[in-house]
Design a protein around this motif. Structure first.
Motif, PDB file in Angstrom:
ATOM      1  N   CYS A   1       0.830  -1.210   0.000  1.00  0.00           N
ATOM      2  CA  CYS A   1       0.000   0.000   0.000  1.00  0.00           C
ATOM      3  C   CYS A   1       0.864   1.261   0.000  1.00  0.00           C
ATOM      4  N   VAL A   2       1.931   1.235   0.792  1.00  0.00           N
ATOM      5  CA  VAL A   2       2.841   2.380   0.834  1.00  0.00           C
ATOM      6  C   VAL A   2       3.498   2.579  -0.524  1.00  0.00           C
ATOM      7  N   ARG A   3       3.887   1.474  -1.157  1.00  0.00           N
ATOM      8  CA  ARG A   3       4.513   1.590  -2.478  1.00  0.00           C
ATOM      9  C   ARG A   3       3.534   2.166  -3.497  1.00  0.00           C
ATOM     10  N   LEU A   4       2.275   1.741  -3.424  1.00  0.00           N
ATOM     11  CA  LEU A   4       1.273   2.296  -4.330  1.00  0.00           C
ATOM     12  C   LEU A   4       1.115   3.795  -4.087  1.00  0.00           C
ATOM     13  N   ALA A   5       1.093   4.198  -2.823  1.00  0.00           N
ATOM     14  CA  ALA A   5       0.986   5.621  -2.502  1.00  0.00           C
ATOM     15  C   ALA A   5       2.164   6.396  -3.076  1.00  0.00           C
ATOM     16  N   GLU A   6       3.358   5.830  -3.003  1.00  0.00           N
ATOM     17  CA  GLU A   6       4.542   6.498  -3.546  1.00  0.00           C
ATOM     18  C   GLU A   6       4.447   6.641  -5.063  1.00  0.00           C
ATOM     19  N   LEU A   7       3.926   5.604  -5.718  1.00  0.00           N
ATOM     20  CA  LEU A   7       3.776   5.654  -7.176  1.00  0.00           C
ATOM     21  C   LEU A   7       2.763   6.710  -7.600  1.00  0.00           C
ATOM     22  N   LEU A   8       1.783   6.967  -6.724  1.00  0.00           N
ATOM     23  CA  LEU A   8       0.717   7.918  -7.061  1.00  0.00           C
ATOM     24  C   LEU A   8       1.006   9.339  -6.584  1.00  0.00           C
ATOM     25  N   LYS A   9       2.116   9.512  -5.855  1.00  0.00           N
ATOM     26  CA  LYS A   9       2.396  10.803  -5.227  1.00  0.00           C
ATOM     27  C   LYS A   9       2.527  11.916  -6.257  1.00  0.00           C
ATOM     28  N   ASP A  10       3.212  11.655  -7.321  1.00  0.00           N
ATOM     29  CA  ASP A  10       3.415  12.648  -8.368  1.00  0.00           C
ATOM     30  C   ASP A  10       2.997  12.057  -9.702  1.00  0.00           C
ATOM     31  N   GLY A  11       2.519  12.908 -10.593  1.00  0.00           N
ATOM     32  CA  GLY A  11       2.151  12.436 -11.911  1.00  0.00           C
ATOM     33  C   GLY A  11       0.729  12.805 -12.264  1.00  0.00           C
ATOM     34  N   PRO A  12       0.315  12.488 -13.491  1.00  0.00           N
ATOM     35  CA  PRO A  12      -1.022  12.847 -13.961  1.00  0.00           C
ATOM     36  C   PRO A  12      -2.112  12.060 -13.239  1.00  0.00           C
ATOM     37  N   PRO A  13      -3.357  12.520 -13.298  1.00  0.00           N
ATOM     38  CA  PRO A  13      -4.460  11.832 -12.617  1.00  0.00           C
ATOM     39  C   PRO A  13      -4.805  10.505 -13.289  1.00  0.00           C
ATOM     40  N   LEU A  14      -5.525   9.678 -12.542  1.00  0.00           N
ATOM     41  CA  LEU A  14      -5.976   8.391 -13.071  1.00  0.00           C
ATOM     42  C   LEU A  14      -7.146   8.608 -14.024  1.00  0.00           C
ATOM     43  N   LYS A  15      -7.135   7.896 -15.126  1.00  0.00           N
ATOM     44  CA  LYS A  15      -8.196   8.032 -16.129  1.00  0.00           C
ATOM     45  C   LYS A  15      -9.217   6.910 -16.065  1.00  0.00           C
ATOM     46  N   VAL A  16      -8.921   5.846 -15.301  1.00  0.00           N
ATOM     47  CA  VAL A  16      -9.878   4.747 -15.145  1.00  0.00           C
ATOM     48  C   VAL A  16     -10.034   4.442 -13.665  1.00  0.00           C
ATOM     49  N   PRO A  17     -11.135   3.825 -13.251  1.00  0.00           N
ATOM     50  CA  PRO A  17     -11.316   3.461 -11.842  1.00  0.00           C
ATOM     51  C   PRO A  17     -10.212   2.535 -11.360  1.00  0.00           C
ATOM     52  N   PHE A  18      -9.785   2.745 -10.121  1.00  0.00           N
ATOM     53  CA  PHE A  18      -8.655   1.990  -9.566  1.00  0.00           C
ATOM     54  C   PHE A  18      -9.065   1.491  -8.175  1.00  0.00           C
ATOM     55  N   TYR A  19      -9.025   0.167  -7.972  1.00  0.00           N
ATOM     56  CA  TYR A  19      -9.441  -0.453  -6.717  1.00  0.00           C
ATOM     57  C   TYR A  19      -8.256  -1.128  -6.035  1.00  0.00           C
ATOM     58  N   LEU A  20      -8.175  -0.932  -4.732  1.00  0.00           N
ATOM     59  CA  LEU A  20      -7.153  -1.564  -3.900  1.00  0.00           C
ATOM     60  C   LEU A  20      -7.851  -2.366  -2.808  1.00  0.00           C
ATOM     61  N   SER A  21      -7.621  -3.674  -2.771  1.00  0.00           N
ATOM     62  CA  SER A  21      -8.183  -4.524  -1.722  1.00  0.00           C
ATOM     63  C   SER A  21      -7.128  -4.770  -0.648  1.00  0.00           C
ATOM     64  N   THR A  22      -7.514  -4.543   0.606  1.00  0.00           N
ATOM     65  CA  THR A  22      -6.615  -4.793   1.724  1.00  0.00           C
ATOM     66  C   THR A  22      -7.444  -5.183   2.939  1.00  0.00           C
ATOM     67  N   ASN A  23      -6.778  -5.377   4.077  1.00  0.00           N
ATOM     68  CA  ASN A  23      -7.524  -5.774   5.270  1.00  0.00           C
ATOM     69  C   ASN A  23      -7.669  -4.603   6.238  1.00  0.00           C
ATOM     70  N   ARG A  24      -8.544  -4.779   7.201  1.00  0.00           N
ATOM     71  CA  ARG A  24      -8.832  -3.708   8.166  1.00  0.00           C
ATOM     72  C   ARG A  24      -7.573  -3.285   8.936  1.00  0.00           C
ATOM     73  N   HIS A  25      -6.785  -4.272   9.327  1.00  0.00           N
ATOM     74  CA  HIS A  25      -5.579  -3.987  10.104  1.00  0.00           C
ATOM     75  C   HIS A  25      -4.649  -3.069   9.320  1.00  0.00           C
ATOM     76  N   THR A  26      -4.456  -3.366   8.046  1.00  0.00           N
ATOM     77  CA  THR A  26      -3.582  -2.546   7.207  1.00  0.00           C
ATOM     78  C   THR A  26      -4.193  -1.172   6.972  1.00  0.00           C
ATOM     79  N   ARG A  27      -5.490  -1.124   6.734  1.00  0.00           N
ATOM     80  CA  ARG A  27      -6.146   0.166   6.524  1.00  0.00           C
ATOM     81  C   ARG A  27      -5.969   1.071   7.750  1.00  0.00           C
ATOM     82  N   GLU A  28      -6.046   0.481   8.940  1.00  0.00           N
ATOM     83  CA  GLU A  28      -5.849   1.280  10.151  1.00  0.00           C
ATOM     84  C   GLU A  28      -4.428   1.837  10.213  1.00  0.00           C
TER      85      GLU A  28
END
Length: 404
Positions: A302-329
């Motif tokens: 999840c952290v790596r995905l956040a880093e990839l999304l930190k800079d750059g153009p916006p997303l043009k298609v819907p993007f879903y990330l599945s994770t667990n409650r513990h990680t989301r917290e």
């Protein structure tokens, strides 16, 4: 057929000393023990229950019956994904399924299970250790527990898993035993060279090896010692989906990997083979949406995905990330805000290939998961494209498939 020997404690549970719910669960465990020709039962230290995923009225009937009979789990018990996202219920398009899923998930919590609702219980605290007997369901959890942690669990299906949790027992058979855990075939991965340092190698390798060995136990040679748990997760999940792999050994990496295996058949794996596998799993060149996190994305992913999304153009298609409650917290704050502000829909408690979350109008979906690419076409009627996490982000930004 061997005679099944029960201890005095187990005879008492079977005879109803601890109530009708325990007696029912013990009858199920004993029935499976006899089918598997187990000489005895083994005490388990934890369970992971897949039965909380709704598969029809029988799922509810069995769970409610256990609740009515007063059953309670007697070992720490986590729950696999359910059929709805309890935190974001609006995401599920089939509200009838969501209602049934919610009822079933609640019933298992009544039985004393912890409401983790994740397919990756090994990402939670207090995971089992080497040689520890457990009763885990969910194919990727089974293969990870056996292979990476060195715990011992056979493959347990719905109802058997919760009965093991209620009795604290499982048949001493299959992968609970030492003799059944020996490798059956060697895969020499050294010809893959530097590709083994890429994340994409592991879902592809897993899918290939699972397709070849079925329910066999592969021994992998050449896996880098610094391979991450996320890579091993991706490998095991794909191998368990494409075949029936419940245990693998990676020489120099996993705790039970053999040092000598000269008597086993050997297969070499080369880049051409994995390129072919990628073509087989990628059945479209179009893009309507992206879904990552199957099995549930770890905190590091999840952290790596956040880093990839930190800079750059916006997303043009819907993007879903599945994770667990513990990680989301753990992500709450800047990282979760970054993901959601970038346009990522974070899904918990379930997975997009088992629940009606994606729009039925989306027919071409990209993923970083070999398991998702294997199951989603049949489960939710989509064409899949398999790529790395970076490729998934680049494609979502471009609005079309972008492969390195």
């Amino acid at each position: 057929m061997q005679t099944l020997h029960l201890t005095a404690e187990e005879e008492a549970m079977l005879g109803g000393r601890d109530g009708d719910g325990v007696a029912l669960a013990m009858r199920v465990i004993i029935g499976q023990a006899r089918i598997s020709d187990a000489p005895r039962l083994v005490e388990i230290t934890s369970a992971h229950v897949d039965s909380c995923l709704y598969h029809g009225q029988v799922s509810l009937d069995f769970a409610h019956r256990l609740v009515e009979l007063g059953a309670r789990v007697r070992v720490p018990t986590t729950l696999n994904v359910g059929s709805t996202d309890l935190i974001h219920p609006i995401l599920v398009r089939d509200q009838e399924l969501a209602a049934a899923g919610r009822e079933l998930m609640s019933a298992y919590v009544e039985l004393g299970c912890t409401p983790t609702f994740t397919c990756a219980p090994y990402q939670l605290p207090n995971r089992p250790g080497l040689g520890e007997h457990v009763a885990w369901a969910e194919s990727n959890a089974i293969v990870f527990a056996n292979s990476v942690l060195g715990a011992r669990t056979d493959r347990y299906g719905d109802f058997l898993d919760v009965c093991a949790a209620i009795t604290g027992r499982a048949p001493y058979a299959g992968l609970q035993t030492t003799e059944a855990r020996r490798g059956t075939v060697v895969f020499d991965c050294r010809p893959l060279g530097d590709f083994l340092h890429s994340e994409l190698a592991y879902p592809l390798l897993g899918h290939h090896i699972g397709s070849v060995v079925g329910a066999g136990i592969p021994v992998l040679v050449g896996i880098p010692a610094q391979v991450s748990e996320d890579d091993l997760k991706a490998f095991g999940a794909a191998a368990a989906s494409a075949g029936g792999v419940a245990l693998f050994h990676a020489v120099g990496v996993t705790p039970e990997a053999p040092r000598e295996f000269a008597d086993l058949p050997v297969h070499e794996v080369d880049l051409d083979t994995l390129h072919r596998v990628r073509r087989e799993l990628s059945t479209t060149g179009k893009l309507d949406a992206v879904s990552v996190g199957t099995p549930h994305a770890s905190y590091a992913e999840c952290v790596r995905l956040a880093e990839l999304l930190k800079d750059g153009p916006p997303l043009k298609v819907p993007f879903y990330l599945s994770t667990n409650r513990h990680t989301r917290e753990r992500l709450k704050g800047s990282e979760l805000d970054l993901l959601e502000n970038a346009g990522v829909t974070v899904v918990v408690d379930t997975c997009t290939y088992v629940t009606a979350i994606l729009s039925p109008d989306w027919k071409n979906v990209m993923t970083n998961s070999g398991k998702w690419a294997h199951y989603a076409p049949g489960n939710i009627n989509v064409n899949a494209v398999l790529g790395s996490l970076a490729e998934c982000v680049a494609s979502a930004r471009a609005g079309q498939v972008v492969l390195e």
